[in-house]
Design a protein around this motif. Structure first.
Motif, PDB file in Angstrom:
ATOM      1  N   ILE A   8      -9.801 -66.971 -19.493  1.00 18.56           N
ATOM      2  CA  ILE A   8      -9.855 -65.785 -20.336  1.00 18.56           C
ATOM      3  C   ILE A   8      -9.112 -65.894 -21.840  1.00 18.56           C
ATOM      4  O   ILE A   8      -9.808 -65.029 -22.974  1.00 18.56           O
ATOM      5  CB  ILE A   8      -8.920 -64.748 -19.636  1.00 18.56           C
ATOM      6  N   ALA A   9      -8.364 -66.705 -21.883  1.00 16.94           N
ATOM      7  CA  ALA A   9      -7.620 -67.177 -23.119  1.00 16.94           C
ATOM      8  C   ALA A   9      -8.778 -67.716 -24.140  1.00 16.94           C
ATOM      9  O   ALA A   9      -8.994 -67.194 -25.279  1.00 16.94           O
ATOM     10  CB  ALA A   9      -6.659 -68.232 -22.968  1.00 16.94           C
ATOM     11  N   ILE A  10      -9.730 -68.596 -23.657  1.00 15.82           N
ATOM     12  CA  ILE A  10     -10.823 -69.268 -24.422  1.00 15.82           C
ATOM     13  C   ILE A  10     -11.792 -67.975 -24.771  1.00 15.82           C
ATOM     14  O   ILE A  10     -12.270 -67.782 -25.987  1.00 15.82           O
ATOM     15  CB  ILE A  10     -11.728 -70.167 -23.577  1.00 15.82           C
ATOM     16  N   LEU A  11     -12.013 -67.147 -23.951  1.00 15.11           N
ATOM     17  CA  LEU A  11     -13.001 -65.955 -24.292  1.00 15.11           C
ATOM     18  C   LEU A  11     -12.341 -65.165 -25.187  1.00 15.11           C
ATOM     19  O   LEU A  11     -13.042 -64.708 -26.089  1.00 15.11           O
ATOM     20  CB  LEU A  11     -13.370 -65.374 -22.886  1.00 15.11           C
ATOM     21  N   TYR A  12     -11.083 -64.852 -24.997  1.00 15.90           N
ATOM     22  CA  TYR A  12     -10.526 -63.863 -26.126  1.00 15.90           C
ATOM     23  C   TYR A  12     -10.415 -64.484 -27.537  1.00 15.90           C
ATOM     24  O   TYR A  12     -10.709 -63.738 -28.440  1.00 15.90           O
ATOM     25  CB  TYR A  12      -9.025 -63.358 -25.661  1.00 15.90           C
ATOM     26  N   ASN A  74      -1.352 -52.599 -21.206  1.00 15.67           N
ATOM     27  CA  ASN A  74      -2.223 -53.500 -20.588  1.00 15.67           C
ATOM     28  C   ASN A  74      -2.469 -54.642 -21.553  1.00 15.67           C
ATOM     29  O   ASN A  74      -2.931 -55.925 -21.238  1.00 15.67           O
ATOM     30  CB  ASN A  74      -3.703 -52.863 -20.159  1.00 15.67           C
ATOM     31  N   SER A  75      -2.303 -54.342 -22.929  1.00 21.94           N
ATOM     32  CA  SER A  75      -2.466 -55.230 -23.832  1.00 21.94           C
ATOM     33  C   SER A  75      -1.393 -56.384 -23.783  1.00 21.94           C
ATOM     34  O   SER A  75      -1.642 -57.622 -23.981  1.00 21.94           O
ATOM     35  CB  SER A  75      -2.469 -54.609 -25.281  1.00 21.94           C
ATOM     36  N   ILE A  76      -0.391 -55.819 -23.392  1.00 25.94           N
ATOM     37  CA  ILE A  76       0.812 -56.776 -23.137  1.00 25.94           C
ATOM     38  C   ILE A  76       0.676 -57.585 -21.851  1.00 25.94           C
ATOM     39  O   ILE A  76       0.852 -58.864 -22.142  1.00 25.94           O
ATOM     40  CB  ILE A  76       2.280 -55.779 -23.096  1.00 25.94           C
ATOM     41  N   LYS A  77      -0.012 -57.059 -20.997  1.00 23.90           N
ATOM     42  CA  LYS A  77      -0.080 -57.888 -19.886  1.00 23.90           C
ATOM     43  C   LYS A  77      -1.115 -58.984 -20.207  1.00 23.90           C
ATOM     44  O   LYS A  77      -0.935 -60.196 -19.709  1.00 23.90           O
ATOM     45  CB  LYS A  77      -0.774 -57.157 -18.642  1.00 23.90           C
ATOM     46  N   LEU A  78      -2.230 -58.810 -20.848  1.00 24.93           N
ATOM     47  CA  LEU A  78      -3.201 -59.258 -21.461  1.00 24.93           C
ATOM     48  C   LEU A  78      -2.575 -60.567 -22.158  1.00 24.93           C
ATOM     49  O   LEU A  78      -3.069 -61.892 -22.124  1.00 24.93           O
ATOM     50  CB  LEU A  78      -4.243 -58.799 -21.958  1.00 24.93           C
ATOM     51  N   ALA A  79      -1.895 -60.244 -23.201  1.00 24.33           N
ATOM     52  CA  ALA A  79      -1.354 -61.132 -24.183  1.00 24.33           C
ATOM     53  C   ALA A  79      -0.620 -62.158 -23.489  1.00 24.33           C
ATOM     54  O   ALA A  79      -0.653 -63.458 -23.795  1.00 24.33           O
ATOM     55  CB  ALA A  79      -0.723 -60.672 -25.224  1.00 24.33           C
ATOM     56  N   LYS A  80       0.273 -61.637 -22.449  1.00 27.99           N
ATOM     57  CA  LYS A  80       1.116 -62.451 -21.851  1.00 27.99           C
ATOM     58  C   LYS A  80       0.601 -63.343 -20.953  1.00 27.99           C
ATOM     59  O   LYS A  80       0.796 -64.796 -20.814  1.00 27.99           O
ATOM     60  CB  LYS A  80       2.171 -61.718 -20.986  1.00 27.99           C
ATOM     61  N   LEU A  81      -0.635 -62.973 -20.202  1.00 22.83           N
ATOM     62  CA  LEU A  81      -1.464 -64.047 -19.578  1.00 22.83           C
ATOM     63  C   LEU A  81      -2.052 -65.229 -20.173  1.00 22.83           C
ATOM     64  O   LEU A  81      -1.944 -66.179 -19.705  1.00 22.83           O
ATOM     65  CB  LEU A  81      -2.618 -63.053 -18.937  1.00 22.83           C
ATOM     66  N   ILE A  82      -2.433 -64.917 -21.362  1.00 20.74           N
ATOM     67  CA  ILE A  82      -3.203 -65.997 -22.262  1.00 20.74           C
ATOM     68  C   ILE A  82      -2.271 -66.690 -23.137  1.00 20.74           C
ATOM     69  O   ILE A  82      -2.716 -67.768 -23.757  1.00 20.74           O
ATOM     70  CB  ILE A  82      -4.420 -65.273 -23.062  1.00 20.74           C
ATOM     71  N   GLU A  83      -1.274 -66.221 -23.406  1.00 26.97           N
ATOM     72  CA  GLU A  83      -0.073 -66.788 -24.495  1.00 26.97           C
ATOM     73  C   GLU A  83      -0.053 -68.181 -24.114  1.00 26.97           C
ATOM     74  O   GLU A  83      -0.101 -69.139 -25.153  1.00 26.97           O
ATOM     75  CB  GLU A  83       1.084 -65.989 -24.204  1.00 26.97           C
ATOM     76  N   PRO A  84       0.105 -69.000 -23.034  1.00 26.44           N
ATOM     77  CA  PRO A  84       0.421 -70.328 -22.728  1.00 26.44           C
ATOM     78  C   PRO A  84      -0.847 -70.980 -23.428  1.00 26.44           C
ATOM     79  O   PRO A  84      -0.810 -72.239 -23.593  1.00 26.44           O
ATOM     80  CB  PRO A  84       0.414 -70.505 -21.496  1.00 26.44           C
ATOM     81  N   TYR A  85      -1.953 -70.468 -23.462  1.00 31.08           N
ATOM     82  CA  TYR A  85      -3.159 -71.356 -23.840  1.00 31.08           C
ATOM     83  C   TYR A  85      -3.522 -71.039 -25.155  1.00 31.08           C
ATOM     84  O   TYR A  85      -4.544 -71.506 -25.792  1.00 31.08           O
ATOM     85  CB  TYR A  85      -4.214 -70.961 -22.912  1.00 31.08           C
ATOM     86  N   VAL A  86      -2.872 -70.153 -25.947  1.00 26.53           N
ATOM     87  CA  VAL A  86      -3.460 -69.659 -27.505  1.00 26.53           C
ATOM     88  C   VAL A  86      -2.881 -70.606 -28.355  1.00 26.53           C
ATOM     89  O   VAL A  86      -1.914 -70.788 -28.607  1.00 26.53           O
ATOM     90  CB  VAL A  86      -2.904 -68.357 -27.939  1.00 26.53           C
ATOM     91  N   LYS A  91      -2.808 -67.592 -33.121  1.00 27.14           N
ATOM     92  CA  LYS A  91      -1.217 -66.889 -32.481  1.00 27.14           C
ATOM     93  C   LYS A  91      -1.292 -65.419 -32.847  1.00 27.14           C
ATOM     94  O   LYS A  91      -0.663 -64.641 -32.411  1.00 27.14           O
ATOM     95  CB  LYS A  91      -0.205 -67.398 -32.836  1.00 27.14           C
ATOM     96  N   TYR A  92      -2.008 -65.118 -34.212  1.00 30.17           N
ATOM     97  CA  TYR A  92      -2.074 -63.803 -34.565  1.00 30.17           C
ATOM     98  C   TYR A  92      -2.676 -62.717 -34.023  1.00 30.17           C
ATOM     99  O   TYR A  92      -2.347 -61.791 -34.262  1.00 30.17           O
ATOM    100  CB  TYR A  92      -2.969 -63.867 -36.079  1.00 30.17           C
ATOM    101  N   LYS A  93      -3.466 -63.228 -32.916  1.00 27.62           N
ATOM    102  CA  LYS A  93      -4.105 -62.334 -31.817  1.00 27.62           C
ATOM    103  C   LYS A  93      -3.168 -61.816 -30.988  1.00 27.62           C
ATOM    104  O   LYS A  93      -3.319 -60.625 -30.158  1.00 27.62           O
ATOM    105  CB  LYS A  93      -5.295 -62.968 -31.293  1.00 27.62           C
TER     106      LYS A  93
END
Length: 100
Positions: A8-12, A74-86, A91-93
């Motif tokens: 998901i992080a790569i896709l985002y 839900n943006s917060i949930k998504l951002a926290k989910l992908i944060e370790p891989y960004v 990081k601006y995303k």
């Protein structure tokens, strides 16, 4: 099966956009720009809800092409989910996390 949190992080990082409106304080929106059919977008919305408990909304872009987007909670949930891989350069995303 390939959409784990890393996938998901790569896709985002590739097709995702984050909108943060400074005038309307607190407004945050994250969007995947899939430009897919309505049926495919609805499938993705169900997938994210069922698998990650992240609620997306359908967003029509052109005649028959759709994206999916989520708003602040839900943006917060998504951002926290992908944060370790960004990576640092992207990081601006998810920069809004530092203000929450």
């Amino acid at each position: 099966k390939y959409l784990d949190s890393l996938g998901i992080a790569i896709l985002y990082m590739d097709i995702g956009n984050t909108y943060e409106h400074k005038i309307d304080k607190g407004y945050i929106q994250m969007e995947f720009q899939f430009y897919c059919s309505k049926k495919e977008a609805e499938f993705l919305i169900k997938y994210f809800k069922k698998t990650w408990d992240i609620e997306f909304r359908l967003h029509k872009k052109f005649d028959s092409l759709y994206n999916i987007r989520c708003y602040k909670p839900n943006s917060i949930k998504l951002a926290k989910l992908i944060e370790p891989y960004v990576p640092e350069s992207m990081k601006y995303k998810i920069a809004f996390l530092s203000n929450i």
